[in-house]
Write an enzyme that holds these catalytic residues in place. Structure first.
Site, PDB file in Angstrom:
ATOM      1  N   GLY A   1       0.831  -1.211   0.000  1.00 40.56           N
ATOM      2  CA  GLY A   1       0.000   0.000   0.000  1.00 40.56           C
ATOM      3  C   GLY A   1       0.861   1.255   0.000  1.00 40.56           C
ATOM      4  O   GLY A   1       0.484   2.287   0.557  1.00 40.56           O
TER       5      GLY A   1
ATOM      6  N   TYR B   1     -14.998  -0.732   9.175  1.00 44.74           N
ATOM      7  CA  TYR B   1     -13.552  -0.504   9.294  1.00 44.74           C
ATOM      8  C   TYR B   1     -13.083  -0.811  10.720  1.00 44.74           C
ATOM      9  O   TYR B   1     -12.074  -1.494  10.934  1.00 44.74           O
ATOM     10  CB  TYR B   1     -13.291   0.949   8.932  1.00 44.74           C
ATOM     11  CG  TYR B   1     -11.878   1.443   9.034  1.00 44.74           C
ATOM     12  CD1 TYR B   1     -10.863   0.924   8.228  1.00 44.74           C
ATOM     13  CD2 TYR B   1     -11.542   2.477   9.911  1.00 44.74           C
ATOM     14  CE1 TYR B   1      -9.570   1.426   8.298  1.00 44.74           C
ATOM     15  CE2 TYR B   1     -10.264   2.988   9.976  1.00 44.74           C
ATOM     16  CZ  TYR B   1      -9.278   2.453   9.169  1.00 44.74           C
ATOM     17  OH  TYR B   1      -7.996   2.955   9.239  1.00 44.74           O
TER      18      TYR B   1
ATOM     19  N   LYS C   1     -10.379  -3.552  12.213  1.00 45.39           N
ATOM     20  CA  LYS C   1      -9.197  -3.167  12.996  1.00 45.39           C
ATOM     21  C   LYS C   1      -9.153  -3.898  14.348  1.00 45.39           C
ATOM     22  O   LYS C   1      -8.081  -4.319  14.787  1.00 45.39           O
ATOM     23  CB  LYS C   1      -9.150  -1.648  13.193  1.00 45.39           C
ATOM     24  CG  LYS C   1      -8.837  -0.868  11.914  1.00 45.39           C
ATOM     25  CD  LYS C   1      -7.459  -1.212  11.357  1.00 45.39           C
ATOM     26  CE  LYS C   1      -7.100  -0.418  10.120  1.00 45.39           C
ATOM     27  NZ  LYS C   1      -5.835  -0.866   9.483  1.00 45.39           N
TER      28      LYS C   1
ATOM     29  N   GLY D   1      -0.345   4.915  -0.967  1.00 48.53           N
ATOM     30  CA  GLY D   1      -1.362   5.603  -0.169  1.00 48.53           C
ATOM     31  C   GLY D   1      -0.779   6.804   0.554  1.00 48.53           C
ATOM     32  O   GLY D   1       0.411   7.125   0.430  1.00 48.53           O
TER      33      GLY D   1
ATOM     34  N   ASP E   1       2.328  -1.771  -4.522  1.00 49.58           N
ATOM     35  CA  ASP E   1       0.916  -1.347  -4.507  1.00 49.58           C
ATOM     36  C   ASP E   1       0.241  -1.935  -5.739  1.00 49.58           C
ATOM     37  O   ASP E   1       0.904  -2.563  -6.586  1.00 49.58           O
ATOM     38  CB  ASP E   1       0.820   0.197  -4.517  1.00 49.58           C
ATOM     39  CG  ASP E   1      -0.438   0.677  -3.778  1.00 49.58           C
ATOM     40  OD1 ASP E   1      -1.518   0.129  -4.062  1.00 49.58           O
ATOM     41  OD2 ASP E   1      -0.338   1.574  -2.933  1.00 49.58           O
ATOM     42  N   ILE E   2      -1.080  -1.680  -5.848  1.00 44.93           N
ATOM     43  CA  ILE E   2      -1.780  -2.137  -7.052  1.00 44.93           C
ATOM     44  C   ILE E   2      -1.970  -0.977  -8.041  1.00 44.93           C
ATOM     45  O   ILE E   2      -2.683  -1.110  -9.022  1.00 44.93           O
ATOM     46  CB  ILE E   2      -3.157  -2.774  -6.718  1.00 44.93           C
ATOM     47  CG1 ILE E   2      -4.011  -1.809  -5.874  1.00 44.93           C
ATOM     48  CG2 ILE E   2      -2.994  -4.096  -6.017  1.00 44.93           C
ATOM     49  CD1 ILE E   2      -5.470  -2.220  -5.779  1.00 44.93           C
TER      50      ILE E   2
ATOM     51  N   LEU F   1      -0.185   7.471   3.864  1.00 42.88           N
ATOM     52  CA  LEU F   1       0.897   7.175   4.806  1.00 42.88           C
ATOM     53  C   LEU F   1       2.054   6.481   4.083  1.00 42.88           C
ATOM     54  O   LEU F   1       3.223   6.793   4.313  1.00 42.88           O
ATOM     55  CB  LEU F   1       0.360   6.277   5.945  1.00 42.88           C
ATOM     56  CG  LEU F   1       1.387   5.735   6.936  1.00 42.88           C
ATOM     57  CD1 LEU F   1       2.110   6.864   7.679  1.00 42.88           C
ATOM     58  CD2 LEU F   1       0.711   4.796   7.953  1.00 42.88           C
TER      59      LEU F   1
HETATM   60  C1  AKB Z   1     -10.199   7.168   8.540  1.00 46.18           C
HETATM   61  O1  AKB Z   1     -10.731   8.291   8.636  1.00 46.18           O
HETATM   62  O2  AKB Z   1     -10.782   6.163   8.141  1.00 46.18           O
HETATM   63  C2  AKB Z   1      -8.769   7.019   8.989  1.00 46.18           C
HETATM   64  C3  AKB Z   1      -8.649   6.550  10.398  1.00 46.18           C
HETATM   65  C4  AKB Z   1      -8.997   7.445  11.507  1.00 46.18           C
HETATM   66  O3  AKB Z   1      -8.258   5.442  10.622  1.00 46.18           O
HETATM   67  N1  AKB Z   1      -8.076   8.250   8.804  1.00 46.18           N
END
Ligand code: AKB
Length: 320
Positions: free
Chosen positions: A8, A141, A145, A11, A34-35, A13
């Site tokens: 990645g 998301y 995580k 991106g 990366d792709i 970061l």
């Molecule tokens: C997002 O907004 O999805 C990211 C995060 C806070 O992980 N920047």
């Protein structure tokens, strides 16, 4: 010298971390992947097309370059993950599991994987959220995580994989644009201010979120990876904190330097995501274990961006 692979890498970061690691480790020792096409922010050095879901190709790159350290960054961010939940689960989980399994089987030295403040949900302490606050996210998301953090701790305990992780807040840089996050407004706002465009913010004016300037984010990853293993007491992921502000506060910081700047607020689906996250983070364990300390507050960050971004915009405009 360790050979490092960054997934990645194109991106937000990844671009800046690749460039920073190339300065420290030597360009030829840092393989960006990366792709998408490599971007100029990565600096000079090897680049490989790599989809982290393709395990065979992943192993091939590891073997070809004799990789011993991976910074595994390929992932879908919060706003995109809400729209593409199947892909988010596959990419964020299988990509991480491929990385951890390769690390285990090939006995790689170290793995870095970014977690996020998104692990916290509405039941976590909102202000100065401590390391041990409940992790019950209400976003796709966040779920990936939390699960990822548990996989990291499991692979460390069960198989001795030296995987290290940080719960990043919103990251703000001027070199590479973010994509698909809830905190992205805090990058876009500087571009609109310099273009003398009225900025439409997708969050409410008083939505406070934890944030961090990119230089601090890169430094945190490098510092954590350079710490002796015995100093790392948290094998899920460390809380780290730098600044916390609302859209109204960042707009005021810009307006001090660009008095004509104007902002309006048009909250959308991302408001709900932001509301489920902490306002600020307590990062005591990171400070105690490996001396984490941020360098940038809101004013210093605004100064740095408004000083350096115009030249970059001009360079982009001149390039074919
Ligand atoms: C997002 O907004 O999805 C990211 C995060 C806070 O992980 N920047």
């Amino acid at each position: 010298m360790n050979k490092i692979l960054i997934t990645g890498a194109c991106g937000q970061l990844g671009s800046e971390l690749t460039a920073a690691l190339r300065k420290v480790q030597g360009s030829e020792n840092v393989i960006a992947s990366d792709i998408t096409e490599p971007n100029p922010n990565l600096g000079e050095g090897p680049f490989e097309y790599l989809d982290v879901l393709d395990r065979t190709r992943f192993e091939e790159v590891i073997e070809n370059y004799n990789i011993s350290v991976i910074f595994h960054l390929a992932a879908l961010l919060s706003a995109n993950a809400e729209k593409k939940s199947d892909l988010a689960w596959r990419l964020n989980m299988d990509g991480l599991l491929n990385t951890l399994n390769i690390a285990r089987e090939k006995q790689l030295k170290k793995i870095f994987w970014p977690s996020s403040i998104a692990v916290f949900g509405p039941d976590a302490q909102k202000i100065k959220t401590p390391q041990g606050s409940p992790c019950n996210p209400t976003t796709v998301y966040g779920i990936t995580k939390v699960a990822g953090e548990q996989w990291c701790a499991y692979y460390h305990k069960k198989f001795g994989v030296d995987v290290r992780s940080l719960r990043y807040p919103g990251l703000i840089g001027y070199k590479a644009m973010p994509g698909g996050g809830t905190t992205d407004y805090a990058v876009d706002i500087y571009h609109k201010a310099l273009a003398v465009e009225r900025f439409s913010c997708f969050l409410e004016k008083d939505s406070a979120l934890p944030m961090m300037y990119m230089d601090d984010a890169v430094k945190a990853a490098i510092d954590l990876m350079q710490s002796p293993s015995e100093k790392i007491t948290i094998r899920t992921s460390y809380n780290i904190s730098a600044v916390s502000f609302t859209p109204e506060q960042i707009a005021a910081s810009i307006k001090k330097r660009i008095p004509d700047f104007e902002i309006e607020y048009e909250p959308d689906y991302r408001q709900e995501i932001a509301e489920s996250w902490p306002d600020s983070i307590d990062d005591t364990p990171a400070r105690n274990d490996w001396n984490w300390a941020p360098q940038y507050d809101l004013e210093r960050m605004t100064d740095d961006i408004l000083e350096n971004l115009p030249a970059l915009i001009q360079k982009d405009a001149l390039s074919p």
